[in-house]
Design a protein around this motif. Sequence first.
Motif, PDB file in Angstrom:
ATOM      1  N   ASP A 159       0.845  -1.192   0.000  1.00 54.95           N
ATOM      2  CA  ASP A 159       0.000   0.000   0.000  1.00 54.95           C
ATOM      3  C   ASP A 159       0.876   1.236   0.000  1.00 54.95           C
ATOM      4  O   ASP A 159       2.073   1.158   0.257  1.00 54.95           O
ATOM      5  N   THR A 162      -3.639   0.488 -11.701  1.00 51.94           N
ATOM      6  CA  THR A 162      -4.212  -0.855 -11.774  1.00 51.94           C
ATOM      7  C   THR A 162      -3.566  -1.672 -12.878  1.00 51.94           C
ATOM      8  O   THR A 162      -3.252  -2.861 -12.682  1.00 51.94           O
ATOM      9  N   ALA A 177     -13.479  -7.735  -5.523  1.00 53.53           N
ATOM     10  CA  ALA A 177     -12.702  -6.488  -5.469  1.00 53.53           C
ATOM     11  C   ALA A 177     -11.713  -6.408  -6.626  1.00 53.53           C
ATOM     12  O   ALA A 177     -11.112  -7.416  -7.023  1.00 53.53           O
ATOM     13  N   THR A 192      -5.921  -5.308  -2.599  1.00 54.74           N
ATOM     14  CA  THR A 192      -7.149  -5.788  -1.967  1.00 54.74           C
ATOM     15  C   THR A 192      -7.014  -7.247  -1.535  1.00 54.74           C
ATOM     16  O   THR A 192      -6.046  -7.936  -1.874  1.00 54.74           O
ATOM     17  N   MET A 195      -7.226  -0.568  -4.872  1.00 57.06           N
ATOM     18  CA  MET A 195      -8.303   0.388  -4.613  1.00 57.06           C
ATOM     19  C   MET A 195      -7.769   1.580  -3.834  1.00 57.06           C
ATOM     20  O   MET A 195      -6.759   1.483  -3.124  1.00 57.06           O
ATOM     21  N   LEU A 238      -5.954  -1.838   4.590  1.00 58.66           N
ATOM     22  CA  LEU A 238      -7.301  -2.340   4.887  1.00 58.66           C
ATOM     23  C   LEU A 238      -7.585  -2.042   6.356  1.00 58.66           C
ATOM     24  O   LEU A 238      -7.396  -2.875   7.241  1.00 58.66           O
ATOM     25  N   LEU A 269      -8.655   3.872  -0.682  1.00 64.22           N
ATOM     26  CA  LEU A 269      -9.465   3.836   0.531  1.00 64.22           C
ATOM     27  C   LEU A 269      -9.141   5.048   1.391  1.00 64.22           C
ATOM     28  O   LEU A 269      -8.019   5.577   1.346  1.00 64.22           O
ATOM     29  N   ARG A 297     -14.394   2.007   2.068  1.00 65.60           N
ATOM     30  CA  ARG A 297     -14.742   0.971   1.086  1.00 65.60           C
ATOM     31  C   ARG A 297     -14.194  -0.393   1.505  1.00 65.60           C
ATOM     32  O   ARG A 297     -13.904  -1.245   0.658  1.00 65.60           O
ATOM     33  N   GLU A 336     -15.971  -3.637   0.299  1.00 60.75           N
ATOM     34  CA  GLU A 336     -15.690  -3.922  -1.111  1.00 60.75           C
ATOM     35  C   GLU A 336     -14.280  -4.467  -1.289  1.00 60.75           C
ATOM     36  O   GLU A 336     -14.049  -5.406  -2.065  1.00 60.75           O
ATOM     37  N   ALA A 337     -13.321  -3.891  -0.561  1.00 57.82           N
ATOM     38  CA  ALA A 337     -11.924  -4.312  -0.701  1.00 57.82           C
ATOM     39  C   ALA A 337     -11.690  -5.724  -0.184  1.00 57.82           C
ATOM     40  O   ALA A 337     -10.738  -6.390  -0.601  1.00 57.82           O
ATOM     41  N   THR A 370      -4.224   0.712  -1.931  1.00 58.31           N
ATOM     42  CA  THR A 370      -3.919  -0.575  -1.308  1.00 58.31           C
ATOM     43  C   THR A 370      -4.247  -1.741  -2.224  1.00 58.31           C
ATOM     44  O   THR A 370      -5.185  -1.666  -3.028  1.00 58.31           O
TER      45      THR A 370
END
Length: 223
Positions: free
Chosen positions: A67, A115, A155, A174, A159, A140, A161, A146, A149-150, A172
Amino acid sequence: MNFVEYPDRDLLMLALADRIASQLRRALDVQERVTLCVPGGTTPGPVFEVLSDLELDWGRVNLLLNDERWVDETSPRSNTALLRRHLLKGRAAAASLVPLYLPAPAPEDRMEEITQGVQAVLPLTVLLLGMGEDMHTASLFPGADRLEEALSEAAPPVMALRAMAAGEPRITLTAPVLRAAMHCHLLITGAQKRSALERAGTLPEIEAPVRTVLSHATIHWAP
């Protein structure tokens, strides 16, 4: 969960660095490239220092953070800057860093590029995680906007967050990416984190996100 207890932190850091390097070498025997994923923070610094000088075909290693805070490398809170100081040097300087931060006002502005970069180096070959006393891992965080969702199987791999405990927005990896790692290690030290780990085993993932990896992780602990 495999729990390994060490008599002191120095031995833990040396043994863990050696184990990570051995797992990467074995994977490189059968794969063209491998991916090592590591945490930020100060705790794993000694592991990075040892790893950076070990013999390994670092030119075939992708290096990825668990992350990152949404800050550039001039910030003292940048995990990427920490990684450059402690791991991306010596022999390990030949590794390829996959960025989780790209210059922009908000992480959502660069999520597509980030991504794509992460997807290109999955699955993770060796994953090293840390854990906070609040039982977060990567970014996390319990209470993150979120988090549900993560943690879900649906996921995306990475994502953005936000959480009160996190400070800045975070990028981070997921839960599905963390759970799919070939080798997973969790590094913790001290009585308080051991107690937090024991609590995590009794709580749902939404309250103790570290639980998402406990079933297949090797825990490395020293007082």
